[in-house]
Design a protein around this motif. Structure first.
Motif, PDB file in Angstrom:
ATOM      1  N   PHE A   1       0.827  -1.202   0.000  1.00  0.00           N
ATOM      2  CA  PHE A   1       0.000   0.000   0.000  1.00  0.00           C
ATOM      3  C   PHE A   1       0.865   1.257   0.000  1.00  0.00           C
ATOM      4  O   PHE A   1       0.414   2.329  -0.409  1.00  0.00           O
ATOM      5  N   ASP A   2       2.073   1.142   0.499  1.00  0.00           N
ATOM      6  CA  ASP A   2       2.979   2.274   0.640  1.00  0.00           C
ATOM      7  C   ASP A   2       3.724   2.502  -0.672  1.00  0.00           C
ATOM      8  O   ASP A   2       4.533   1.666  -1.083  1.00  0.00           O
ATOM      9  N   PRO A   3       3.481   3.612  -1.371  1.00  0.00           N
ATOM     10  CA  PRO A   3       4.164   3.834  -2.654  1.00  0.00           C
ATOM     11  C   PRO A   3       5.676   3.930  -2.527  1.00  0.00           C
ATOM     12  O   PRO A   3       6.396   3.736  -3.513  1.00  0.00           O
ATOM     13  N   ARG A   4       6.174   4.202  -1.321  1.00  0.00           N
ATOM     14  CA  ARG A   4       7.620   4.298  -1.138  1.00  0.00           C
ATOM     15  C   ARG A   4       8.303   2.949  -1.370  1.00  0.00           C
ATOM     16  O   ARG A   4       9.484   2.908  -1.749  1.00  0.00           O
ATOM     17  N   VAL A   5       7.561   1.858  -1.152  1.00  0.00           N
ATOM     18  CA  VAL A   5       8.153   0.526  -1.333  1.00  0.00           C
ATOM     19  C   VAL A   5       8.451   0.276  -2.812  1.00  0.00           C
ATOM     20  O   VAL A   5       9.573  -0.099  -3.184  1.00  0.00           O
ATOM     21  N   ALA A   6       7.452   0.474  -3.667  1.00  0.00           N
ATOM     22  CA  ALA A   6       7.682   0.283  -5.103  1.00  0.00           C
ATOM     23  C   ALA A   6       8.737   1.258  -5.609  1.00  0.00           C
ATOM     24  O   ALA A   6       9.580   0.901  -6.449  1.00  0.00           O
TER      25      ALA A   6
END
Length: 219
Positions: A121-126
């Motif tokens: 859910f966290d865009p920082r991961v992608a």
């Protein structure tokens, strides 16, 4: 069988199903396969997963029988060994630093040759995997629930722009979705979760490219 257990994963492999799992960070940084932030629902223990180290967590029995315990991501990778595709949902919180967790997951995946991807859910991961592990397939998990007004639509569009994911994993309750349809037209595949009923399976077939399913959602 207990969710996110090696017994459940073994059954999926025997049935020829791809696997979706949840991974979060133990106190010592080890990626552990476990869904909830707290131990309470799925074990007889209490308190945050992040307060225990990997050795302590690996001794905790999962509810539901089968004498299953909390596995590490390394345990799961050894079990799957490339026999079926593996989709890893990276659990993250807005106030957490994602870099250390993502790095630990990337290190666990080093040398793993089976089909796999990460999503969150966290865009920082992608975004992190795009920068530091660009060959890793990466996805953004999206839900529109209770956030369908204009500010929510803007936030979702900005999250997709920041993440630059290879695919999206969309809440099946929100399909059909104009934004999801627009992303598909751009060539970005859309998976959908969690497909549990025949009606949801039919919706997934019409509005998405792949279901993330359980129970009757398998058909």
């Amino acid at each position: 069988m207990p969710e996110n257990s090696l017994a459940a994963f073994s059954a999926a492999i025997e049935a020829g199903h791809g696997i979706e799992c949840d991974v979060q960070r133990a106190r010592d940084g080890t990626p552990m396969v476990f869904h909830d932030w707290e131990l309470d629902r799925l074990t007889d223990e209490e308190g945050p997963v992040a307060k225990r180290d990997a050795r302590s967590l690996a001794r905790i029995a999962l509810k539901g029988g089968e004498q299953q315990r909390i596995p590490t991501l390394a345990d799961l990778l050894e079990l799957v060994a490339g026999r079926v595709p593996l989709l890893i949902e990276v659990k993250s919180r807005k106030d957490a630093r994602v870099s250390a967790h993502c790095l630990a997951i990337r290190r666990a995946l080093e040398g793993y040759r089976g089909a796999h991807g990460v999503m969150s859910f966290d865009p920082r991961v992608a975004h992190w995997f795009a920068a530091h592990s660009p060959t890793t397939l990466r996805g953004l998990v999206v839900s529109e629930q209770d956030d369908k007004a204009l500010p929510g639509r803007i936030r979702r569009s900005l999250a997709i722009r920041h993440a630059q994911p290879d695919f999206l994993a969309w809440d099946v309750r929100d399909l059909p979705s104009r934004l999801a349809a627009a992303q598909r037209r751009k060539g970005r595949p859309v998976a959908t979760w969690t497909v549990r009923t025949e009606e949801q399976r039919a919706r997934a077939e019409r509005y998405a490219d792949a279901p993330i399913a359980e129970g009757h959602g398998f058909g």
